[in-house]
Motif scaffolding. Structure first.
Motif, PDB file in Angstrom:
ATOM      1  N   SER A  23       0.655  -1.231  -0.095  1.00  8.41           N
ATOM      2  CA  SER A  23       0.109   0.165   0.011  1.00  8.41           C
ATOM      3  C   SER A  23       0.912   1.369  -0.091  1.00  8.41           C
ATOM      4  CB  SER A  23      -0.824   0.228   1.283  1.00  8.41           C
ATOM      5  OG  SER A  23      -1.628   1.228   1.199  1.00  8.41           O
ATOM      6  N   ASN A  24       2.087   1.247   0.727  1.00 10.16           N
ATOM      7  CA  ASN A  24       3.028   2.401   1.042  1.00 10.16           C
ATOM      8  C   ASN A  24       3.417   2.709  -0.317  1.00 10.16           C
ATOM      9  OD1 ASN A  24       2.115   3.203   3.448  1.00 10.16           O
ATOM     10  ND2 ASN A  24       3.840   2.050   4.381  1.00 10.16           N
ATOM     11  N   GLN A  25       3.858   1.656  -1.067  1.00  4.73           N
ATOM     12  CA  GLN A  25       4.686   1.538  -2.343  1.00  4.73           C
ATOM     13  C   GLN A  25       3.814   2.157  -3.366  1.00  4.73           C
ATOM     14  OE1 GLN A  25       8.057   0.703  -2.965  1.00  4.73           O
ATOM     15  NE2 GLN A  25       7.544   1.916  -4.854  1.00  4.73           N
ATOM     16  N   ASN A  26       2.410   1.775  -3.489  1.00  4.75           N
ATOM     17  CA  ASN A  26       1.636   2.199  -4.542  1.00  4.75           C
ATOM     18  C   ASN A  26       1.187   3.465  -4.206  1.00  4.75           C
ATOM     19  OD1 ASN A  26       1.254  -0.534  -5.683  1.00  4.75           O
ATOM     20  ND2 ASN A  26      -0.487  -0.969  -4.585  1.00  4.75           N
ATOM     21  N   ASN A  29       4.165   5.358  -5.857  1.00  8.47           N
ATOM     22  CA  ASN A  29       4.207   5.248  -7.447  1.00  8.47           C
ATOM     23  C   ASN A  29       3.053   6.050  -7.722  1.00  8.47           C
ATOM     24  OD1 ASN A  29       5.931   3.000  -7.160  1.00  8.47           O
ATOM     25  ND2 ASN A  29       4.589   1.629  -7.285  1.00  8.47           N
ATOM     26  N   ARG A  30       1.759   6.108  -7.012  1.00  7.97           N
ATOM     27  CA  ARG A  30       0.890   6.939  -7.629  1.00  7.97           C
ATOM     28  C   ARG A  30       1.367   8.610  -7.783  1.00  7.97           C
ATOM     29  NH1 ARG A  30      -2.682   2.928  -5.711  1.00  7.97           N
ATOM     30  NH2 ARG A  30      -2.851   3.931  -3.634  1.00  7.97           N
ATOM     31  N   ALA A  31       1.924   8.855  -6.567  1.00 12.42           N
ATOM     32  CA  ALA A  31       2.616  10.370  -6.546  1.00 12.42           C
ATOM     33  C   ALA A  31       3.400  10.602  -7.433  1.00 12.42           C
ATOM     34  CB  ALA A  31       2.962  10.440  -5.209  1.00 12.42           C
ATOM     35  N   ILE A  32       4.377   9.708  -7.851  1.00 13.44           N
ATOM     36  CA  ILE A  32       5.155   9.911  -8.954  1.00 13.44           C
ATOM     37  C   ILE A  32       4.545  10.204 -10.189  1.00 13.44           C
ATOM     38  CG2 ILE A  32       7.277   9.023 -10.135  1.00 13.44           C
ATOM     39  CD1 ILE A  32       8.215  10.084  -7.377  1.00 13.44           C
ATOM     40  N   PHE A  33       3.711   9.100 -10.436  1.00 12.07           N
ATOM     41  CA  PHE A  33       2.768   9.127 -11.549  1.00 12.07           C
ATOM     42  C   PHE A  33       1.977  10.518 -11.709  1.00 12.07           C
ATOM     43  CE2 PHE A  33      -0.911   8.270 -14.246  1.00 12.07           C
ATOM     44  CZ  PHE A  33      -0.582   7.770 -15.452  1.00 12.07           C
ATOM     45  N   GLU A  34       1.447  10.843 -10.748  1.00 14.18           N
ATOM     46  CA  GLU A  34       0.550  12.163 -10.864  1.00 14.18           C
ATOM     47  C   GLU A  34       1.388  13.290 -11.031  1.00 14.18           C
ATOM     48  OE1 GLU A  34      -1.804  11.626  -7.499  1.00 14.18           O
ATOM     49  OE2 GLU A  34      -3.206  10.000  -8.181  1.00 14.18           O
ATOM     50  N   ALA A  35       2.541  13.233 -10.922  1.00 13.56           N
ATOM     51  CA  ALA A  35       3.453  14.680 -10.792  1.00 13.56           C
ATOM     52  C   ALA A  35       3.940  14.725 -12.523  1.00 13.56           C
ATOM     53  CB  ALA A  35       4.716  14.501 -10.184  1.00 13.56           C
ATOM     54  N   GLN A  36       3.619  13.724 -12.882  1.00 16.31           N
ATOM     55  CA  GLN A  36       4.298  13.777 -14.521  1.00 16.31           C
ATOM     56  C   GLN A  36       3.071  14.665 -15.348  1.00 16.31           C
ATOM     57  OE1 GLN A  36       4.936   9.875 -16.110  1.00 16.31           O
ATOM     58  NE2 GLN A  36       6.132   9.228 -14.351  1.00 16.31           N
ATOM     59  N   PRO A  37       3.630  15.194 -16.364  1.00 11.22           N
ATOM     60  CA  PRO A  37       2.526  15.910 -17.240  1.00 11.22           C
ATOM     61  C   PRO A  37       1.791  14.887 -18.108  1.00 11.22           C
ATOM     62  CG  PRO A  37       4.841  16.560 -17.864  1.00 11.22           C
ATOM     63  CD  PRO A  37       5.029  15.643 -16.820  1.00 11.22           C
ATOM     64  N   PRO A  38       0.601  15.126 -18.335  1.00  9.15           N
ATOM     65  CA  PRO A  38      -0.273  14.177 -18.995  1.00  9.15           C
ATOM     66  C   PRO A  38       0.354  13.246 -19.913  1.00  9.15           C
ATOM     67  CG  PRO A  38      -1.633  15.985 -18.633  1.00  9.15           C
ATOM     68  CD  PRO A  38       0.075  16.356 -18.475  1.00  9.15           C
ATOM     69  N   THR A  39       1.090  14.023 -21.166  1.00 11.93           N
ATOM     70  CA  THR A  39       1.744  13.152 -22.138  1.00 11.93           C
ATOM     71  C   THR A  39       2.515  12.292 -21.599  1.00 11.93           C
ATOM     72  OG1 THR A  39       3.238  14.793 -22.406  1.00 11.93           O
ATOM     73  CG2 THR A  39       1.378  15.103 -24.072  1.00 11.93           C
ATOM     74  N   GLN A  40       3.533  12.554 -20.564  1.00 12.01           N
ATOM     75  CA  GLN A  40       4.313  11.647 -19.924  1.00 12.01           C
ATOM     76  C   GLN A  40       3.704  10.572 -19.239  1.00 12.01           C
ATOM     77  OE1 GLN A  40       7.583  11.488 -20.267  1.00 12.01           O
ATOM     78  NE2 GLN A  40       7.708   9.679 -19.348  1.00 12.01           N
ATOM     79  N   SER A  59      -2.916  -0.288 -13.246  1.00  9.37           N
ATOM     80  CA  SER A  59      -4.159   0.300 -12.606  1.00  9.37           C
ATOM     81  C   SER A  59      -3.930   0.430 -10.976  1.00  9.37           C
ATOM     82  CB  SER A  59      -5.545  -0.388 -12.627  1.00  9.37           C
ATOM     83  OG  SER A  59      -6.469   0.457 -11.935  1.00  9.37           O
ATOM     84  N   LYS A  60      -3.527  -0.754 -10.404  1.00 10.74           N
ATOM     85  CA  LYS A  60      -3.189  -0.743  -9.020  1.00 10.74           C
ATOM     86  C   LYS A  60      -2.252   0.182  -8.589  1.00 10.74           C
ATOM     87  CE  LYS A  60      -2.902  -4.054  -5.280  1.00 10.74           C
ATOM     88  NZ  LYS A  60      -2.615  -5.434  -4.938  1.00 10.74           N
ATOM     89  N   MET A  61      -0.926  -0.087  -9.671  1.00 11.40           N
ATOM     90  CA  MET A  61       0.269   0.796  -9.240  1.00 11.40           C
ATOM     91  C   MET A  61       0.117   2.162  -9.390  1.00 11.40           C
ATOM     92  SD  MET A  61       3.896   0.402 -11.086  1.00 11.40           S
ATOM     93  CE  MET A  61       3.921  -1.140 -10.441  1.00 11.40           C
ATOM     94  N   THR A  62      -0.672   2.722 -10.431  1.00  8.18           N
ATOM     95  CA  THR A  62      -0.875   4.063 -10.597  1.00  8.18           C
ATOM     96  C   THR A  62      -1.745   4.905 -10.060  1.00  8.18           C
ATOM     97  OG1 THR A  62      -1.999   3.862 -12.678  1.00  8.18           O
ATOM     98  CG2 THR A  62       0.591   3.880 -12.776  1.00  8.18           C
ATOM     99  N   GLY A  63      -3.048   4.026  -9.430  1.00 15.99           N
ATOM    100  CA  GLY A  63      -4.270   4.618  -9.395  1.00 15.99           C
ATOM    101  C   GLY A  63      -5.331   5.156 -10.382  1.00 15.99           C
ATOM    102  N   VAL A  64      -4.782   4.593 -11.532  1.00 16.50           N
ATOM    103  CA  VAL A  64      -5.709   5.248 -12.695  1.00 16.50           C
ATOM    104  C   VAL A  64      -6.642   3.788 -12.949  1.00 16.50           C
ATOM    105  CG1 VAL A  64      -5.445   5.593 -15.465  1.00 16.50           C
ATOM    106  CG2 VAL A  64      -3.593   6.459 -13.756  1.00 16.50           C
ATOM    107  N   PRO A  65      -7.852   4.225 -13.145  1.00 18.25           N
ATOM    108  CA  PRO A  65      -8.816   3.317 -13.286  1.00 18.25           C
ATOM    109  C   PRO A  65      -8.664   2.347 -14.586  1.00 18.25           C
ATOM    110  CG  PRO A  65      -9.897   5.274 -12.999  1.00 18.25           C
ATOM    111  CD  PRO A  65      -8.531   5.639 -12.918  1.00 18.25           C
ATOM    112  N   LYS A  66      -8.749   1.103 -14.389  1.00 24.57           N
ATOM    113  CA  LYS A  66      -8.656   0.334 -15.375  1.00 24.57           C
ATOM    114  C   LYS A  66      -9.147   0.717 -16.841  1.00 24.57           C
ATOM    115  CE  LYS A  66     -10.127  -3.531 -13.248  1.00 24.57           C
ATOM    116  NZ  LYS A  66     -10.488  -4.954 -12.975  1.00 24.57           N
TER     117      LYS A  66
END
Length: 76
Positions: A23-26, A29-40, A59-66
């Protein structure tokens, strides 16, 4: 005398610890992913998929719905 029926097993405790670490790792990962611009973000999703990661894992790693992952990637 204690009631051992309610005592957790070693296996269940290890599972709980593993779930906490995952859960902590996810969250990280989500925070790093969300900090990127949309194209990245889209490119990252595609790269994960191209490297044999399943949509459920992405989906689980990034928090983005499937469903969003499916719309952002090009399947082969």
């Amino acid at each position: 005398m204690t009631d051992n029926a309610q005592d957790p097993t070693i296996g269940s405790l290890l599972q709980q610890i593993g779930d906490i670490f995952e859960s902590n790792q996810n969250r990280f990962n989500r925070a790093i992913f969300e900090a990127q611009p949309p194209t990245q973000q889209a490119q990252s999703l595609q790269n994960m998929y191209n490297n044999n990661m399943k949509v459920e894992q992405i989906s689980k790693m990034t928090g983005v719905p499937k469903s969003t992952v499916y719309t952002k990637i090009k399947t082969k």
